[in-house]
Design a protein around this motif. Structure first.
Motif, mmCIF file in Angstrom:
data_model
loop_
_atom_site.group_PDB
_atom_site.id
_atom_site.type_symbol
_atom_site.label_atom_id
_atom_site.label_comp_id
_atom_site.label_asym_id
_atom_site.label_seq_id
_atom_site.Cartn_x
_atom_site.Cartn_y
_atom_site.Cartn_z
ATOM 1 N N GLU A 137 -11.162 -4.986 4.468
ATOM 2 C CA GLU A 137 -10.289 -5.382 5.650
ATOM 3 C C GLU A 137 -8.813 -6.116 4.870
ATOM 4 N N ILE A 138 -9.287 -6.981 4.283
ATOM 5 C CA ILE A 138 -7.463 -7.601 3.329
ATOM 6 C C ILE A 138 -7.025 -6.327 3.070
ATOM 7 N N ASN A 139 -7.280 -5.841 2.003
ATOM 8 C CA ASN A 139 -6.607 -4.531 1.471
ATOM 9 C C ASN A 139 -6.046 -3.619 2.244
ATOM 10 N N MET A 140 -7.244 -3.598 3.277
ATOM 11 C CA MET A 140 -6.662 -2.027 4.022
ATOM 12 C C MET A 140 -4.930 -2.433 5.174
ATOM 13 N N ILE A 141 -4.820 -4.095 5.161
ATOM 14 C CA ILE A 141 -3.936 -5.428 5.795
ATOM 15 C C ILE A 141 -3.388 -4.802 5.011
ATOM 16 N N MET A 142 -3.342 -5.310 3.771
ATOM 17 C CA MET A 142 -1.939 -5.101 3.021
ATOM 18 C C MET A 142 -1.251 -4.326 2.829
ATOM 19 N N ILE A 143 -2.018 -3.003 2.880
ATOM 20 C CA ILE A 143 -1.558 -1.159 2.491
ATOM 21 C C ILE A 143 0.092 -1.203 3.817
ATOM 22 N N LEU A 144 -1.568 -1.383 5.035
ATOM 23 C CA LEU A 144 -0.278 -1.108 6.158
ATOM 24 C C LEU A 144 0.333 -2.147 6.311
#
Length: 303
Positions: A137-144
């Protein structure tokens, strides 16, 4: 309500597509008995699951045990509100936050299911799932954040409109590949399906569930796959949801989920976590830093 019903129908036939594709990849037919070439197989499966007796686990925390699958599917269906329809809700100006909130709550529902089942296998599945989902989810937030930085939008409709002259896909292509890996991990799909590791966990967090409860968990997973496939296209391209190009791209994304399942073996768990923390997360952070000059060039040339 119409959207929710359509999502349920699409999930049913997506499972048929998946079983057919996996069958052909292994040189067998897949479902082919019911009606024409097995077209009514999802309906037969749904009827079978609903009519089965629910296996009651008397050592469980009964209230939470029965409530958690319902919350899980509600959470997945509510995520579909962020889908950029022509007549979208006014409060969807920050659709990205809505999506992240729903995904964060789905982690809590899995924790509820596992803990209330009172089973060791469920508990191990819960530990794996929560650590995996929170990490990715941390990755997802960074991409978003990177996509929001470049497009200056938190709404998927506006993200799409901003990409009129050039796609984010073209500018940040490595980010799309990382996003693909991240959504595979977030939706608990092969090769990252550790929460349901059949070979070592006997189905993991949902081991004690059967009948209608199992069907809800199953539908929830596939709802997440379909919404992630559609949001990928809205984040990185400018395709209208009514265009042929959108549907072709959407099918390609859905095919990718099935293709990875039928092709790739499951990772080792420590390698999955190492992949995230030592390789993917530093890379997404680097792309986020590089997005500042990209944003300046974008503003000068394409707005």
């Amino acid at each position: 309500m119409f959207l929710m019903i359509m999502v349920m129908i699409s999930v049913a036939f997506f499972t048929l597509l998946e079983r057919k594709m996996i069958g052909y990849s292994q040189s067998r037919k897949g479902p082919n008995k019911i009606l024409m070439a097995g077209i009514a197989q999802p309906i037969a499966d749904a009827m079978k699951l609903i009519s089965k007796e629910m296996n009651m686990n008397y050592s469980s925390n009964f209230g939470m045990y029965t409530l958690a699958p319902m919350l899980n599917i509600i959470c997945s269906l509510v995520t579909w509100i962020v889908f950029p329809l022509s007549y979208s809700f006014n409060f969807m100006k920050m659709a990205v936050l809505m999506m992240l909130s729903c995904m964060a709550f789905s982690v809590v529902t899995i924790m509820m299911m596992s803990w209330s089942s009172n089973s060791n296998y469920s508990f191990i599945g819960m530990i794996r799932t929560i650590s995996q989902l929170i990490s990715y989810e941390i990755n997802m937030i960074m991409i978003l954040i990177t996509v929001m930085m470049v497009t200056e939008q938190m709404n998927f409709i506006m993200m799409k409109k901003v990409q009129k002259y050039i796609y984010v896909l073209m500018i940040l292509f490595p980010l799309v590949l990382i996003w693909t890996i991240t959504i595979l991990a977030e939706t608990n799909r092969t090769p990252f399906d550790f929460s349901e590791g059949e070979s070592e966990l006997i189905s993991g967090f949902n081991i004690e569930y059967s009948s209608t409860s199992f069907m809800m968990i199953f539908l929830s997973e596939y709802c997440s796959i379909l919404i992630m496939s559609s949001l990928t296209i809205f984040m990185f391209t400018n395709l209208e949801s009514s265009s042929t190009g959108f549907y072709i791209s959407y099918l390609v994304m859905c095919f990718m989920f099935v293709w990875t399942r039928t092709t790739l073996p499951r990772f080792r768990y420590d390698k999955l976590m190492k992949l995230n923390w030592t390789q993917i997360l530093p890379l997404t952070t680097l792309i986020l830093v590089l997005s500042f000059p990209i944003k300046i060039l974008w503003t000068k040339n394409f707005k």
